[in-house]
Design a protein around this motif. Structure first.
Motif, mmCIF file in Angstrom:
data_model
loop_
_atom_site.group_PDB
_atom_site.id
_atom_site.type_symbol
_atom_site.label_atom_id
_atom_site.label_comp_id
_atom_site.label_asym_id
_atom_site.label_seq_id
_atom_site.Cartn_x
_atom_site.Cartn_y
_atom_site.Cartn_z
ATOM 1 N N ALA A 32 13.114 9.411 1.522
ATOM 2 C CA ALA A 32 12.632 8.174 0.937
ATOM 3 C C ALA A 32 11.119 8.299 0.774
ATOM 4 C CB ALA A 32 12.972 6.995 1.834
ATOM 5 N N MET A 33 10.576 7.653 -0.232
ATOM 6 C CA MET A 33 9.162 7.763 -0.533
ATOM 7 C C MET A 33 8.568 6.367 -0.673
ATOM 8 S SD MET A 33 8.715 11.043 -0.670
ATOM 9 C CE MET A 33 7.054 11.079 -1.339
ATOM 10 N N GLY A 34 7.269 6.280 -0.505
ATOM 11 C CA GLY A 34 6.657 4.970 -0.644
ATOM 12 C C GLY A 34 5.165 5.042 -0.845
ATOM 13 N N TRP A 35 4.593 3.876 -1.039
ATOM 14 C CA TRP A 35 3.157 3.726 -1.209
ATOM 15 C C TRP A 35 2.648 2.633 -0.273
ATOM 16 C CZ3 TRP A 35 0.206 6.856 -4.262
ATOM 17 C CH2 TRP A 35 0.889 7.660 -5.200
ATOM 18 N N PHE A 36 1.511 2.902 0.327
ATOM 19 C CA PHE A 36 0.761 1.939 1.120
ATOM 20 C C PHE A 36 -0.644 1.858 0.542
ATOM 21 C CE2 PHE A 36 2.999 0.915 5.203
ATOM 22 C CZ PHE A 36 4.187 1.563 4.921
ATOM 23 N N ARG A 37 -1.371 0.855 0.955
ATOM 24 C CA ARG A 37 -2.774 0.769 0.566
ATOM 25 C C ARG A 37 -3.593 0.213 1.728
ATOM 26 N NH1 ARG A 37 -2.380 -4.051 -3.994
ATOM 27 N NH2 ARG A 37 -2.072 -5.807 -2.559
ATOM 28 N N GLN A 38 -4.876 0.531 1.697
ATOM 29 C CA GLN A 38 -5.747 0.109 2.790
ATOM 30 C C GLN A 38 -7.153 -0.149 2.272
ATOM 31 O OE1 GLN A 38 -6.113 2.980 5.994
ATOM 32 N NE2 GLN A 38 -6.435 1.355 7.491
ATOM 33 N N LYS A 42 -9.192 -3.264 7.393
ATOM 34 C CA LYS A 42 -7.850 -3.842 7.417
ATOM 35 C C LYS A 42 -6.821 -2.773 7.710
ATOM 36 C CE LYS A 42 -8.695 -7.731 4.302
ATOM 37 N NZ LYS A 42 -8.216 -8.455 3.096
ATOM 38 N N GLU A 43 -5.657 -3.218 8.181
ATOM 39 C CA GLU A 43 -4.574 -2.287 8.446
ATOM 40 C C GLU A 43 -3.957 -1.819 7.132
ATOM 41 O OE1 GLU A 43 -3.043 -4.014 12.779
ATOM 42 O OE2 GLU A 43 -1.691 -3.954 11.053
ATOM 43 N N ARG A 44 -3.334 -0.658 7.226
ATOM 44 C CA ARG A 44 -2.638 -0.140 6.058
ATOM 45 C C ARG A 44 -1.484 -1.081 5.706
ATOM 46 N NH1 ARG A 44 -1.948 6.292 6.093
ATOM 47 N NH2 ARG A 44 -4.156 6.017 6.523
ATOM 48 N N GLU A 45 -1.334 -1.372 4.414
ATOM 49 C CA GLU A 45 -0.386 -2.373 3.932
ATOM 50 C C GLU A 45 0.695 -1.726 3.082
ATOM 51 O OE1 GLU A 45 -0.602 -6.363 1.054
ATOM 52 O OE2 GLU A 45 -2.088 -4.764 0.894
ATOM 53 N N PHE A 46 1.949 -2.064 3.354
ATOM 54 C CA PHE A 46 3.064 -1.559 2.556
ATOM 55 C C PHE A 46 2.984 -2.105 1.137
ATOM 56 C CE2 PHE A 46 7.141 -0.280 1.215
ATOM 57 C CZ PHE A 46 7.762 -1.372 0.648
ATOM 58 N N VAL A 47 3.277 -1.252 0.162
ATOM 59 C CA VAL A 47 3.273 -1.655 -1.235
ATOM 60 C C VAL A 47 4.668 -1.536 -1.846
ATOM 61 C CG1 VAL A 47 2.337 -1.177 -3.527
ATOM 62 C CG2 VAL A 47 0.852 -0.991 -1.526
ATOM 63 N N THR A 93 -7.775 -3.617 -5.227
ATOM 64 C CA THR A 93 -8.697 -2.539 -4.903
ATOM 65 C C THR A 93 -8.441 -2.038 -3.493
ATOM 66 O OG1 THR A 93 -10.416 -3.362 -6.373
ATOM 67 C CG2 THR A 93 -11.115 -1.936 -4.568
ATOM 68 N N ALA A 94 -8.193 -0.725 -3.368
ATOM 69 C CA ALA A 94 -7.865 -0.135 -2.072
ATOM 70 C C ALA A 94 -7.699 1.367 -2.239
ATOM 71 C CB ALA A 94 -6.566 -0.725 -1.519
ATOM 72 N N VAL A 95 -7.589 2.055 -1.117
ATOM 73 C CA VAL A 95 -7.145 3.439 -1.127
ATOM 74 C C VAL A 95 -5.623 3.407 -1.031
ATOM 75 C CG1 VAL A 95 -7.191 5.670 0.022
ATOM 76 C CG2 VAL A 95 -9.261 4.264 -0.061
ATOM 77 N N TYR A 96 -4.961 4.062 -1.945
ATOM 78 C CA TYR A 96 -3.503 4.072 -1.993
ATOM 79 C C TYR A 96 -2.990 5.391 -1.419
ATOM 80 C CZ TYR A 96 -3.345 -0.214 -4.655
ATOM 81 O OH TYR A 96 -3.443 -1.528 -5.041
#
Length: 125
Positions: A32-38, A42-47, A93-96
């Motif tokens: 399974a694959m996914g993306w988060f952003r931070q 702030k904590e890393r956030e599920f996308v 706006t974030a690092v993904y």
């Protein structure tokens, strides 16, 4: 497992962007694959997340903050997962970060598995 993100950059509000994540070192199609952003402080956030394709069909999951504006997809032949985002807002706006794990629930939890180095997305006029 190595995950390499690309496609980040500067986008105007309302614009679109497609991020890519190239995977290597493990059987991509079974992960399974996914993306988060931070963002800073702030904590890393599920996308978004996508399952491996059982019977040719994948299951997807999105956070409420991007639902309706984001589409996650994968190309198992190219070991790549994508995140297309439309209607971008300054708060996007974030690092993904690209993330892989054994299941969608594990990806969403974000506590195990593998991570990429991240790609910066900046939404600004």
């Amino acid at each position: 497992v190595q995950l390499v993100e690309s496609g980040g950059g500067l986008v105007q509000p309302g614009g679109s962007l497609t991020l890519s994540c190239a995977a290597s070192g493990r059987t991509f199609s079974s992960q399974a694959m996914g993306w988060f952003r931070q963002t800073p402080g702030k904590e890393r956030e599920f996308v978004a997340a996508i399952s491996w394709a059982a019977w040719g069909r994948s299951i997807t999951s999105y956070s409420d903050t991007v639902k309706g504006r984001a589409t996650i997809s994968r190309n198992n032949a190219q070991d790549t997962v994508y995140l297309q985002m439309n209607g971008l807002k300054p708060e996007d706006t974030a690092v993904y970060y690209c993330h892989s794990d054994r299941s969608v629930s594990a990806v969403v939890a974000g506590t195990t598995g593998y991570w990429g180095q991240g790609t910066q997305v900046t939404v600004s006029p």
